[in-house]
Enzyme design. Sequence first.
Site, PDB file in Angstrom:
ATOM      1  N   ASP A  82     -14.153   2.806   6.135  1.00 31.72           N
ATOM      2  CA  ASP A  82     -13.203   3.852   5.687  1.00 31.72           C
ATOM      3  C   ASP A  82     -13.403   4.032   3.968  1.00 31.72           C
ATOM      4  O   ASP A  82     -12.485   4.792   4.007  1.00 31.72           O
ATOM      5  CB  ASP A  82     -11.622   2.910   5.186  1.00 31.72           C
ATOM      6  CG  ASP A  82     -10.700   3.267   5.092  1.00 31.72           C
ATOM      7  OD1 ASP A  82     -10.376   4.511   5.141  1.00 31.72           O
ATOM      8  OD2 ASP A  82     -10.383   3.209   3.272  1.00 31.72           O
ATOM      9  N   ARG A 107     -13.390  12.043   3.294  1.00 31.05           N
ATOM     10  CA  ARG A 107     -11.988  13.322   3.152  1.00 31.05           C
ATOM     11  C   ARG A 107     -11.694  13.222   2.237  1.00 31.05           C
ATOM     12  O   ARG A 107     -11.322  14.550   1.994  1.00 31.05           O
ATOM     13  CB  ARG A 107     -11.328  11.985   4.205  1.00 31.05           C
ATOM     14  CG  ARG A 107     -11.605  11.837   6.010  1.00 31.05           C
ATOM     15  CD  ARG A 107     -10.562  10.781   6.165  1.00 31.05           C
ATOM     16  NE  ARG A 107      -8.680  10.812   5.867  1.00 31.05           N
ATOM     17  CZ  ARG A 107      -8.703  10.233   5.608  1.00 31.05           C
ATOM     18  NH1 ARG A 107      -8.602   8.746   5.329  1.00 31.05           N
ATOM     19  NH2 ARG A 107      -7.131  10.252   4.995  1.00 31.05           N
ATOM     20  N   HIS A 157       0.828  -1.307   0.105  1.00 27.06           N
ATOM     21  CA  HIS A 157      -0.068  -0.198   0.136  1.00 27.06           C
ATOM     22  C   HIS A 157       0.989   0.916   0.062  1.00 27.06           C
ATOM     23  O   HIS A 157       1.757   1.724   0.869  1.00 27.06           O
ATOM     24  CB  HIS A 157      -0.467   0.121   1.291  1.00 27.06           C
ATOM     25  CG  HIS A 157      -1.850   1.068   1.178  1.00 27.06           C
ATOM     26  ND1 HIS A 157      -3.503   0.739   0.327  1.00 27.06           N
ATOM     27  CD2 HIS A 157      -2.089   1.965   1.397  1.00 27.06           C
ATOM     28  CE1 HIS A 157      -4.132   1.463   0.280  1.00 27.06           C
ATOM     29  NE2 HIS A 157      -3.227   2.727   0.890  1.00 27.06           N
ATOM     30  N   LYS A 194      -7.935  -1.325   6.522  1.00 26.00           N
ATOM     31  CA  LYS A 194      -8.316  -2.026   4.871  1.00 26.00           C
ATOM     32  C   LYS A 194      -6.971  -3.527   4.853  1.00 26.00           C
ATOM     33  O   LYS A 194      -7.452  -4.149   4.218  1.00 26.00           O
ATOM     34  CB  LYS A 194      -8.349  -0.932   3.578  1.00 26.00           C
ATOM     35  CG  LYS A 194      -8.957  -0.449   3.630  1.00 26.00           C
ATOM     36  CD  LYS A 194      -8.538   0.317   1.926  1.00 26.00           C
ATOM     37  CE  LYS A 194      -7.549   1.589   2.352  1.00 26.00           C
ATOM     38  NZ  LYS A 194      -7.609   2.759   2.626  1.00 26.00           N
ATOM     39  N   SER A 243      -6.793   4.516   8.250  1.00 26.12           N
ATOM     40  CA  SER A 243      -7.434   4.030   7.192  1.00 26.12           C
ATOM     41  C   SER A 243      -7.048   2.851   6.101  1.00 26.12           C
ATOM     42  O   SER A 243      -7.241   1.845   5.949  1.00 26.12           O
ATOM     43  CB  SER A 243      -7.078   5.587   6.048  1.00 26.12           C
ATOM     44  OG  SER A 243      -7.475   5.216   4.319  1.00 26.12           O
TER      45      SER A 243
HETATM   46  N1  URA Z   1      -4.406   5.888   1.189  1.00 34.22           N
HETATM   47  C1  URA Z   1      -5.288   5.373   2.324  1.00 34.22           C
HETATM   48  O1  URA Z   1      -5.375   4.202   2.843  1.00 34.22           O
HETATM   49  N2  URA Z   1      -5.916   5.913   2.976  1.00 34.22           N
HETATM   50  C2  URA Z   1      -5.222   7.405   3.653  1.00 34.22           C
HETATM   51  O2  URA Z   1      -6.093   7.538   4.507  1.00 34.22           O
HETATM   52  C3  URA Z   1      -4.393   8.081   2.514  1.00 34.22           C
HETATM   53  C4  URA Z   1      -4.210   6.832   1.464  1.00 34.22           C
END
Ligand code: URA
Length: 440
Positions: free
Chosen positions: A161, A168, A82, A187, A183
């Site tokens: 999320d 957001r 990620h 995930k 966040s």
């Molecule tokens: N990537 C994400 O999944 N969440 C965030 O808040 C910022 C970047």
Amino acid sequence: MRMYDIIAAKRDGLALTEEQINFFITEYTAGRVPDYQASALLMAVYLRGMSAAETGALTLAMTRSGDSADLSAIPGIKVDKHSTGGVGDKTTLIVCPIAAACGVPIAKMSGRGLGHTGGTVDKLESIPGYRTQLGREEFFRIVQETGISLIGQSGNIAPADKKLYALRDVTATVACLPLIASSIMSKKLAAGSDAILLDVKCGSGAFMKTPEEAAALAEAMVSIGQHTGRKTIALITDMDVPLGSAIGNSLEVQEAVAVLKGSGPADLTQVCLALAEDMLVLGGRGPRESCRAQAREALSSGAALEKLRAVVQAQGGDPAALEDFSRLPSASLCQPLTSPASGYVEAIQTEQAGTASVLLGAGREKKEDAIDYGAGILLKAKVGDYVEKGQPLALLCANSQHKIDAALPLLAASFRLSPQPPALHKLILGRVTEEGTCFF
Ligand code: URA
């Protein structure tokens, strides 16, 4: 419990209890807290911050807001990746095929663009026919048959999320350490992989602007991984300059293919090889030096490109579009931004460049906006390059002159020129593991 009191407590700088955080997440996910109250709480968190305990509680509440994938039916160590978000960050399209070509099973759920940053799902959806929403059976079958599947976050993975992320994006509450850490990790925990590689971006195009802020975010996420039994490594990488030259969805797919063919930009290639090396380390593919060599071999042999082709085909996309780029969406208008003077490009304010690409149509300004997959920016000069007055700094690509007119001044303002060559930044700034933080 009342949402009003939770907002007031955070507004006044108090720490929220686990019960308050669970209440907010459960009620918001169920649609019983309106967006305006959630927005007020997000802004209070943005301004007041959260402790490690609050961030951990928020992460677990969001993980529990939906299903958790059980990937145990897929043999091998599944490694997820990620990025915290950047401009021109198409690394997933390169790194995941490299890791899959080296035998690491990739069952990855990616996100959409957020704020000025792009998202892998939007990039994949620019490939005609590519399906990012698959059922569990098909997702598993594709990982087992091709070694890699890249999909969007399913409706049931961390739905809290999903809703908060979209909110957001349009309430200027993205760049906030506890909100980003929770966040991402909610995930990743729900997505079920055994190990997680985090690419924490740092610089003018990232949500974290300094190495210290990036390290703090990386450490928070590695600690959440450690406390929940997932081996987690974070690399801190440069996002002071857009990565590669392409910004915008189908433009970035083309650049990813160029890297996989060995002819992509050097900065992007270097960052991708570093990320791939750590994915292989996490995937148990041997000592670090061997992982480095395996990643290079997967790139130079064409095995990684073959994996990208395989996943595109398996998910309904047009594999011929990876060879013949005229099959990808494109923009009807392309206008150069020319240099106002001769000199060296000293800096590119990368958040502004990302926002310019959003104005061209490559990202969203409101939750419900559609993406223009062909829109974006092609940089013709990067930091350190010498340009003559009148030479193109970038090409702006869009499907309306209106959009080009809106983006052009912003992109022009993002370039800073100097008579002297600037000092160049490191691309890989550091690594955070359970053992600690190491800056290079
Ligand atoms: N990537 C994400 O999944 N969440 C965030 O808040 C910022 C970047």
